[in-house]
Write a protein that holds these residues in place. Sequence first.
Motif, PDB file in Angstrom:
ATOM      1  N   PRO A 132      -0.865   3.602  -1.632  1.00 21.64           N
ATOM      2  CA  PRO A 132       0.390   4.263  -1.620  1.00 21.64           C
ATOM      3  C   PRO A 132       0.289   4.791   0.280  1.00 21.64           C
ATOM      4  O   PRO A 132       0.984   4.598   1.140  1.00 21.64           O
ATOM      5  N   TRP A 133      -1.005   4.281   0.990  1.00 22.64           N
ATOM      6  CA  TRP A 133      -1.421   4.693   2.408  1.00 22.64           C
ATOM      7  C   TRP A 133      -0.759   3.320   3.027  1.00 22.64           C
ATOM      8  O   TRP A 133      -0.831   3.140   3.960  1.00 22.64           O
ATOM      9  N   LEU A 134      -0.405   1.900   1.715  1.00 23.14           N
ATOM     10  CA  LEU A 134      -0.206   0.791   2.131  1.00 23.14           C
ATOM     11  C   LEU A 134       0.641   0.436   2.078  1.00 23.14           C
ATOM     12  O   LEU A 134       1.843   0.368   0.755  1.00 23.14           O
ATOM     13  N   GLN A 135       1.479  -0.430   2.643  1.00 27.06           N
ATOM     14  CA  GLN A 135       3.145  -1.157   2.510  1.00 27.06           C
ATOM     15  C   GLN A 135       2.790  -2.916   1.847  1.00 27.06           C
ATOM     16  O   GLN A 135       2.084  -3.918   2.624  1.00 27.06           O
ATOM     17  N   LEU A 136       3.019  -2.891   0.404  1.00 27.52           N
ATOM     18  CA  LEU A 136       2.311  -3.972   0.205  1.00 27.52           C
ATOM     19  C   LEU A 136       3.422  -4.947  -0.492  1.00 27.52           C
ATOM     20  O   LEU A 136       3.408  -6.527  -0.568  1.00 27.52           O
ATOM     21  N   PHE A 137       5.085  -4.798   0.477  1.00 25.84           N
ATOM     22  CA  PHE A 137       6.099  -6.214   0.737  1.00 25.84           C
ATOM     23  C   PHE A 137       6.322  -5.477   2.087  1.00 25.84           C
ATOM     24  O   PHE A 137       7.059  -4.536   2.434  1.00 25.84           O
ATOM     25  N   LYS A 145       1.256  -4.344  10.586  1.00 26.28           N
ATOM     26  CA  LYS A 145       1.516  -3.233   9.736  1.00 26.28           C
ATOM     27  C   LYS A 145       0.766  -2.349   8.979  1.00 26.28           C
ATOM     28  O   LYS A 145       0.280  -1.121   8.774  1.00 26.28           O
ATOM     29  N   ILE A 146      -0.553  -3.321   8.637  1.00 27.74           N
ATOM     30  CA  ILE A 146      -1.899  -2.838   7.889  1.00 27.74           C
ATOM     31  C   ILE A 146      -2.534  -2.670   8.850  1.00 27.74           C
ATOM     32  O   ILE A 146      -3.509  -1.760   8.531  1.00 27.74           O
ATOM     33  N   ALA A 147      -2.646  -3.314  10.042  1.00 27.15           N
ATOM     34  CA  ALA A 147      -3.757  -3.427  10.481  1.00 27.15           C
ATOM     35  C   ALA A 147      -4.034  -1.828  11.462  1.00 27.15           C
ATOM     36  O   ALA A 147      -3.266  -0.985  11.377  1.00 27.15           O
ATOM     37  N   GLY A 148      -5.615  -0.916  11.024  1.00 30.73           N
ATOM     38  CA  GLY A 148      -5.576   0.264  11.438  1.00 30.73           C
ATOM     39  C   GLY A 148      -6.174   1.253  10.105  1.00 30.73           C
ATOM     40  O   GLY A 148      -6.006   2.344  10.422  1.00 30.73           O
ATOM     41  N   LYS A 149      -4.844   0.693   8.950  1.00 27.59           N
ATOM     42  CA  LYS A 149      -5.173   1.533   8.268  1.00 27.59           C
ATOM     43  C   LYS A 149      -6.091   1.419   6.715  1.00 27.59           C
ATOM     44  O   LYS A 149      -6.842   0.479   7.468  1.00 27.59           O
ATOM     45  N   THR A 150      -6.693   2.475   6.340  1.00 30.84           N
ATOM     46  CA  THR A 150      -8.260   2.271   5.747  1.00 30.84           C
ATOM     47  C   THR A 150      -8.053   1.519   4.542  1.00 30.84           C
ATOM     48  O   THR A 150      -7.215   1.532   4.022  1.00 30.84           O
ATOM     49  N   SER A 151      -9.324   0.825   4.944  1.00 31.49           N
ATOM     50  CA  SER A 151      -9.545  -0.372   3.801  1.00 31.49           C
ATOM     51  C   SER A 151     -10.647  -0.289   3.249  1.00 31.49           C
ATOM     52  O   SER A 151     -11.425  -1.155   4.347  1.00 31.49           O
ATOM     53  N   LEU A 152     -10.954   0.221   2.678  1.00 24.18           N
ATOM     54  CA  LEU A 152     -12.184   0.650   1.834  1.00 24.18           C
ATOM     55  C   LEU A 152     -13.470  -0.543   1.226  1.00 24.18           C
ATOM     56  O   LEU A 152     -14.279  -0.503   0.843  1.00 24.18           O
TER      57      LEU A 152
END
Length: 479
Positions: A132-137, A145-152
């Motif tokens: 939900p916290w990432l835009q996947l398309f 757009k994804i840069a800076g978002k949490t990616s464990l």
Amino acid sequence: MPTRMSLETFKAFLDPLQENKSTWKEECSERADVATLTNDRHLPVSIPDVSSSPSTEFPADWSIKTRLLFTSSQPFTWAEHLKAQEEAQGFAQHCRATSVNFPQSIQEPKLSTELRCAFQQSLIYWLHPSLPWLQLFPRIGADRKIAGKTSLWSHDETLQQVLMSEWSVSFTSLYNLLKAKLCPYFYVCTYQFTVLFRAAGLAGSDVITAVISPTTRGLREAMRNEGIEFSLPLIEETRSKMQKNSETNLDTDVNSPETGKNSEDGEEQGVSDDESFSWLEEMGVQDKIKKPDSISIKLRKEKNEVQVDHKPESVALVKGTNTFVLLNFLINCKSLVAAAGPQAGLPPTLLSPVAFRGATMQTLKARSINVKTPVHSGYNDIFSLEITGPVMPHCLHTLTMLLKSAQRGAFSAVLYTHEPTAVFNTDTERILNKETLCKDLTKCGLHLKTLDQLIQLPTLGKSSIRHLEMRDYAYTWKS
């Protein structure tokens, strides 16, 4: 109540160059990032503006749309503030693949519960993975757009393996549904390319097809090494046209001195590399003149193929049982997932019109806007309906069927295409038994009218529909 705004604001809303601070920037960044990826050779595709004649149906558009903007002289109040029961009914109708048919014109659209439920039904799609916290398309050009978002998972190999394992199960589930004709088509969206899998019977083909775009020489070479047979339809089409032109010129200029020269050149091209240097041996100077090495010869041969990398012309078509080999190739392909950057370790996005194992139900976003525009004698009302998200081909057709009845056969739409997918409208091959194949696809979850559109042979080529208009229940479009 619908949102009201000034004329100036509404014009900005309609203008793709000032689009709501997001969509134009998404398109722009998408194009800019892909252009960077492809050394400024891929996007946007330069295609002439082509208009159509009025028709009762518009051609299938296999590209994914990121935004639809419908406008009409009739209000879209029927699409606003759905009740909980209407929303639930729409979900149920989607899951049960219920087809709803409407009369040519609905007198009171706002009071039509069936219309509102069908509208909710038309907005549903299925996605994997769901974060939900990432835009996947879209995925191509999405690093910013994804840069800076949490990616464990980016630095956790164990977690990456778990994600890919679940993704492989979902991907295989989709392919099995496709093979059984219970899923009409689906998309695999990676950070470098997109794959469209279509069931046998769709897009004029009697076998399962997979279209990949854009491709590179490295990807194509890897596919060949895995034994995947594929074609490059646009390149083959160009070669065919060039050959026909050459034959025409040969017929018209058969007595021209240049003809003999061209013929000799053609013969030289057909001679092997070893034979082409045999004259040096005959002269006894083969040791004094340096011949190009095997690598240079190979690079010369591959020059034309490399030049199309990342371009629409690089689109590859895989058919029949080779699509299953492609499935296994993609599952085991390490370069399918980014090794570094914001998308590192993130599996490709799977998009489907029907449910599959591990999928999450999602809905497109819809909102309506009303505005008054000044005219000589007063004001005119303009009503608009905006749809955002990954709009797949069946969704576009279903929405137009609803609007046809609700808006009394008069509306227009601006369609925003995810450019790397526009080339999916490339012609594949002619269908063998249309009636039998259509009958076999009746359980794939699509409305029969939508299915009838999607089985047609693609006609848009490298382009996609950019503008769609209906007047007096007849469509015209521009691509």
